[in-house]
Design a protein around this motif. Sequence first.
Motif, PDB file in Angstrom:
ATOM      1  N   LYS A 248     -41.936 -28.973 -37.814  1.00  0.00           N
ATOM      2  CA  LYS A 248     -40.422 -29.059 -39.074  1.00  0.00           C
ATOM      3  C   LYS A 248     -39.633 -27.696 -37.967  1.00  0.00           C
ATOM      4  O   LYS A 248     -40.760 -26.766 -37.677  1.00  0.00           O
ATOM      5  CB  LYS A 248     -40.512 -28.620 -40.239  1.00  0.00           C
ATOM      6  N   PRO A 249     -38.566 -27.300 -38.333  1.00  0.00           N
ATOM      7  CA  PRO A 249     -37.552 -26.580 -37.245  1.00  0.00           C
ATOM      8  C   PRO A 249     -37.762 -24.876 -38.369  1.00  0.00           C
ATOM      9  O   PRO A 249     -37.595 -25.362 -39.642  1.00  0.00           O
ATOM     10  CB  PRO A 249     -36.341 -27.103 -37.133  1.00  0.00           C
ATOM     11  N   LEU A 250     -37.793 -24.077 -37.420  1.00  0.00           N
ATOM     12  CA  LEU A 250     -38.389 -23.463 -38.834  1.00  0.00           C
ATOM     13  C   LEU A 250     -37.250 -22.528 -39.245  1.00  0.00           C
ATOM     14  O   LEU A 250     -35.677 -23.045 -38.579  1.00  0.00           O
ATOM     15  CB  LEU A 250     -38.711 -21.955 -37.493  1.00  0.00           C
ATOM     16  N   ARG A 251     -36.944 -21.899 -39.701  1.00  0.00           N
ATOM     17  CA  ARG A 251     -35.932 -20.899 -40.652  1.00  0.00           C
ATOM     18  C   ARG A 251     -35.148 -20.407 -39.551  1.00  0.00           C
ATOM     19  O   ARG A 251     -36.119 -19.805 -39.004  1.00  0.00           O
ATOM     20  CB  ARG A 251     -35.711 -20.595 -41.977  1.00  0.00           C
ATOM     21  N   PRO A 252     -33.605 -20.247 -39.392  1.00  0.00           N
ATOM     22  CA  PRO A 252     -32.764 -19.514 -38.935  1.00  0.00           C
ATOM     23  C   PRO A 252     -33.575 -17.929 -38.820  1.00  0.00           C
ATOM     24  O   PRO A 252     -33.706 -18.038 -40.337  1.00  0.00           O
ATOM     25  CB  PRO A 252     -31.376 -19.690 -38.692  1.00  0.00           C
ATOM     26  N   GLY A 253     -33.767 -16.993 -38.390  1.00  0.00           N
ATOM     27  CA  GLY A 253     -33.591 -15.647 -38.571  1.00  0.00           C
ATOM     28  C   GLY A 253     -34.899 -15.372 -38.985  1.00  0.00           C
ATOM     29  O   GLY A 253     -35.481 -14.287 -38.910  1.00  0.00           O
ATOM     30  N   SER A 254     -36.395 -16.181 -38.865  1.00  0.00           N
ATOM     31  CA  SER A 254     -37.652 -16.308 -38.974  1.00  0.00           C
ATOM     32  C   SER A 254     -38.338 -15.733 -37.793  1.00  0.00           C
ATOM     33  O   SER A 254     -39.558 -15.243 -38.471  1.00  0.00           O
ATOM     34  CB  SER A 254     -37.718 -17.793 -40.058  1.00  0.00           C
ATOM     35  N   ALA A 255     -38.081 -15.661 -36.551  1.00  0.00           N
ATOM     36  CA  ALA A 255     -38.766 -15.295 -35.524  1.00  0.00           C
ATOM     37  C   ALA A 255     -39.645 -14.074 -35.764  1.00  0.00           C
ATOM     38  O   ALA A 255     -38.502 -12.728 -36.313  1.00  0.00           O
ATOM     39  CB  ALA A 255     -37.912 -15.452 -34.153  1.00  0.00           C
ATOM     40  N   SER A 256     -40.472 -14.327 -35.586  1.00  0.00           N
ATOM     41  CA  SER A 256     -41.586 -12.398 -35.343  1.00  0.00           C
ATOM     42  C   SER A 256     -41.561 -12.465 -34.412  1.00  0.00           C
ATOM     43  O   SER A 256     -42.161 -10.401 -34.217  1.00  0.00           O
ATOM     44  CB  SER A 256     -42.762 -12.825 -35.878  1.00  0.00           C
ATOM     45  N   THR A 257     -41.081 -12.843 -32.963  1.00  0.00           N
ATOM     46  CA  THR A 257     -41.543 -11.954 -31.677  1.00  0.00           C
ATOM     47  C   THR A 257     -39.892 -11.875 -30.571  1.00  0.00           C
ATOM     48  O   THR A 257     -39.332 -13.390 -31.239  1.00  0.00           O
ATOM     49  CB  THR A 257     -41.999 -12.874 -30.788  1.00  0.00           C
ATOM     50  N   ARG A 258     -39.394 -11.164 -29.928  1.00  0.00           N
ATOM     51  CA  ARG A 258     -38.238 -11.206 -29.713  1.00  0.00           C
ATOM     52  C   ARG A 258     -37.917 -12.633 -28.173  1.00  0.00           C
ATOM     53  O   ARG A 258     -38.773 -12.020 -27.788  1.00  0.00           O
ATOM     54  CB  ARG A 258     -37.200  -9.878 -29.483  1.00  0.00           C
ATOM     55  N   LEU A 259     -36.802 -12.539 -28.427  1.00  0.00           N
ATOM     56  CA  LEU A 259     -37.064 -13.881 -26.625  1.00  0.00           C
ATOM     57  C   LEU A 259     -37.137 -12.720 -25.611  1.00  0.00           C
ATOM     58  O   LEU A 259     -38.136 -13.620 -24.658  1.00  0.00           O
ATOM     59  CB  LEU A 259     -35.399 -14.167 -26.957  1.00  0.00           C
ATOM     60  N   ALA A 260     -37.003 -12.052 -25.718  1.00  0.00           N
ATOM     61  CA  ALA A 260     -36.891 -10.865 -24.344  1.00  0.00           C
ATOM     62  C   ALA A 260     -37.706 -10.366 -24.384  1.00  0.00           C
ATOM     63  O   ALA A 260     -38.177 -10.400 -22.546  1.00  0.00           O
ATOM     64  CB  ALA A 260     -35.697  -9.958 -24.130  1.00  0.00           C
ATOM     65  N   GLU A 261     -38.828 -10.327 -25.147  1.00  0.00           N
ATOM     66  CA  GLU A 261     -40.573  -9.569 -25.294  1.00  0.00           C
ATOM     67  C   GLU A 261     -40.887 -11.702 -24.205  1.00  0.00           C
ATOM     68  O   GLU A 261     -42.349 -10.773 -24.118  1.00  0.00           O
ATOM     69  CB  GLU A 261     -40.756  -9.603 -26.640  1.00  0.00           C
ATOM     70  N   ALA A 262     -41.352 -12.852 -25.767  1.00  0.00           N
ATOM     71  CA  ALA A 262     -41.356 -13.518 -25.433  1.00  0.00           C
ATOM     72  C   ALA A 262     -41.529 -14.109 -23.691  1.00  0.00           C
ATOM     73  O   ALA A 262     -42.056 -14.402 -22.371  1.00  0.00           O
ATOM     74  CB  ALA A 262     -41.133 -14.834 -26.159  1.00  0.00           C
ATOM     75  N   GLY A 264     -40.600 -11.737 -21.012  1.00  0.00           N
ATOM     76  CA  GLY A 264     -40.889 -10.573 -20.270  1.00  0.00           C
ATOM     77  C   GLY A 264     -39.682 -10.270 -19.424  1.00  0.00           C
ATOM     78  O   GLY A 264     -39.957  -9.499 -18.804  1.00  0.00           O
ATOM     79  N   ALA A 265     -38.640 -10.124 -19.779  1.00  0.00           N
ATOM     80  CA  ALA A 265     -37.083  -9.838 -19.473  1.00  0.00           C
ATOM     81  C   ALA A 265     -36.165  -8.465 -20.060  1.00  0.00           C
ATOM     82  O   ALA A 265     -37.264  -8.371 -21.393  1.00  0.00           O
ATOM     83  CB  ALA A 265     -36.702 -10.658 -19.919  1.00  0.00           C
ATOM     84  N   VAL A 266     -35.208  -7.343 -19.014  1.00  0.00           N
ATOM     85  CA  VAL A 266     -35.320  -6.502 -20.001  1.00  0.00           C
ATOM     86  C   VAL A 266     -33.876  -6.577 -20.377  1.00  0.00           C
ATOM     87  O   VAL A 266     -33.033  -8.085 -19.943  1.00  0.00           O
ATOM     88  CB  VAL A 266     -35.241  -5.300 -19.023  1.00  0.00           C
ATOM     89  N   GLU A 267     -33.866  -6.367 -21.962  1.00  0.00           N
ATOM     90  CA  GLU A 267     -32.933  -6.872 -22.900  1.00  0.00           C
ATOM     91  C   GLU A 267     -31.458  -5.718 -22.896  1.00  0.00           C
ATOM     92  O   GLU A 267     -31.984  -4.478 -23.108  1.00  0.00           O
ATOM     93  CB  GLU A 267     -33.187  -6.492 -24.752  1.00  0.00           C
ATOM     94  N   THR A 268     -30.792  -5.604 -22.451  1.00  0.00           N
ATOM     95  CA  THR A 268     -29.465  -5.167 -21.681  1.00  0.00           C
ATOM     96  C   THR A 268     -28.786  -5.321 -23.444  1.00  0.00           C
ATOM     97  O   THR A 268     -27.649  -6.458 -23.483  1.00  0.00           O
ATOM     98  CB  THR A 268     -28.714  -5.322 -20.980  1.00  0.00           C
ATOM     99  N   PRO A 269     -28.559  -4.338 -23.743  1.00  0.00           N
ATOM    100  CA  PRO A 269     -27.021  -4.835 -25.436  1.00  0.00           C
ATOM    101  C   PRO A 269     -25.752  -4.769 -24.804  1.00  0.00           C
ATOM    102  O   PRO A 269     -25.530  -4.336 -23.704  1.00  0.00           O
ATOM    103  CB  PRO A 269     -27.588  -3.758 -25.887  1.00  0.00           C
ATOM    104  N   LEU A 270     -25.182  -5.503 -24.919  1.00  0.00           N
ATOM    105  CA  LEU A 270     -23.862  -5.425 -24.880  1.00  0.00           C
ATOM    106  C   LEU A 270     -22.988  -4.524 -25.172  1.00  0.00           C
ATOM    107  O   LEU A 270     -23.176  -3.613 -26.678  1.00  0.00           O
ATOM    108  CB  LEU A 270     -23.008  -6.721 -25.569  1.00  0.00           C
ATOM    109  N   LYS A 271     -22.114  -3.827 -24.787  1.00  0.00           N
ATOM    110  CA  LYS A 271     -21.205  -3.086 -25.723  1.00  0.00           C
ATOM    111  C   LYS A 271     -19.843  -3.849 -26.767  1.00  0.00           C
ATOM    112  O   LYS A 271     -19.753  -5.005 -26.260  1.00  0.00           O
ATOM    113  CB  LYS A 271     -20.100  -2.874 -25.032  1.00  0.00           C
ATOM    114  N   ASP A 272     -19.776  -3.089 -27.834  1.00  0.00           N
ATOM    115  CA  ASP A 272     -19.227  -3.390 -28.830  1.00  0.00           C
ATOM    116  C   ASP A 272     -17.288  -3.993 -28.065  1.00  0.00           C
ATOM    117  O   ASP A 272     -16.938  -3.336 -27.362  1.00  0.00           O
ATOM    118  CB  ASP A 272     -19.062  -2.176 -30.175  1.00  0.00           C
TER     119      ASP A 272
END
Length: 272
Positions: A248-262, A264-272
Motif C-alpha cells: 500500500k502507498p505510504l502516507r505523504p511525509g512519512s519517509a524516515s530516510t532522505r532521498l539524497a541519503e538513499a 548517496g548524493a550531495v543535497e544542495t539547498p535551493l536559494k529562496d
Amino acid sequence: MQTTPEIVDRKSLSLHRSRADRNKGMFLQKLAFDDVQDRLSLVNRDFTNVAVVSPFPEVWAAIFPNARVVPDTDLLDLEPKSFDLVIHALCLHWANDPVGQIIQCHRALKSDGLFMCVTFGGQTLTELRAALGQAESEERNGLSPRVVPMGEIRDLGALLQRAGLALPVADSVPMKVTYKTPWHLMKDLRAMGETNALSGRLRHPTGKTVFLKAASLYESEFGEDGRIPATFELVFLTGWAPDESQPKPLRPGSASTRLAEALGAVETPLKD
C-alpha cells in the motif's frame, strides 16, 4: 429509473459472431491469448480456478483447458468469490456497460485474485474510420455509426479503479496489419465477427458510392507500397482483488530516510 444506453445490438452481434470463420478469422484472438500467456508467465503465482469471458471459447480454452469459459452477456455467469484469475478476452469493446463487466469480474474473484482484460483500444481501425467518415460526409452530407466506439488507454485504465480493483495497470500493444485492398480488410472483419452491430446503425443499404469513395480515400491517404494498413491496438488491463497482504502507498511525509541519503548524493539547498 436510469438504464444503461443500449449502444450495441446484441442480437446482431450474436449473428455476426455465429458467422465468424473459426479457422481464418481468429488471428487477433490468438495473438491476444499469446500475449496474455506471456504476461501470466511473469506473475509468480499458480492459478487453479480460472474463468474466461469470451464469445470464442474454442480459442481461449487452449491456454486453460480446465477454465470456466462464459459468454460476454450483460450478466456474466460467474459465481462470486470463486476464481483466482478472471480473463476478459477481447470483447469488452462490445459491452453496453464496460465498467459493469469489470465489476462483475471483480466480484467473481477470491481475495488477492487477478483480473486481466485485453480489449481493442481507441487507435483501432483509425484509417477505416477516417475513410468511411470522409466518404459518407462527402456523398451523403452526414455521418452514421459504423465502428463501435473504443476507449483510449487512460479512460480504460480508470475503469479498473472505478471497479474497485487494486494495483491497476494499463498498457497497449499497437500492431499494423496490411491488406491488398480495403475490401480484403472488410472481409477479414466479417471473418472475425467484428462488423457493425451498433444499435444506431443505418437500417437500409448504404449504396456502393459511399464504399467506393471510402476505398479510394483509404488507398490514396494511407496506402503503402501498393497495400493498405489497418491499425489494431490491443489494450491490456490488470488489477487485483484487494487483500491486506498487498503493498500500500505510504502516507505523504512519512519517509524516515532522505532521498539524497538513499542515493548517496550531495543535497544542495535551493536559494529562496
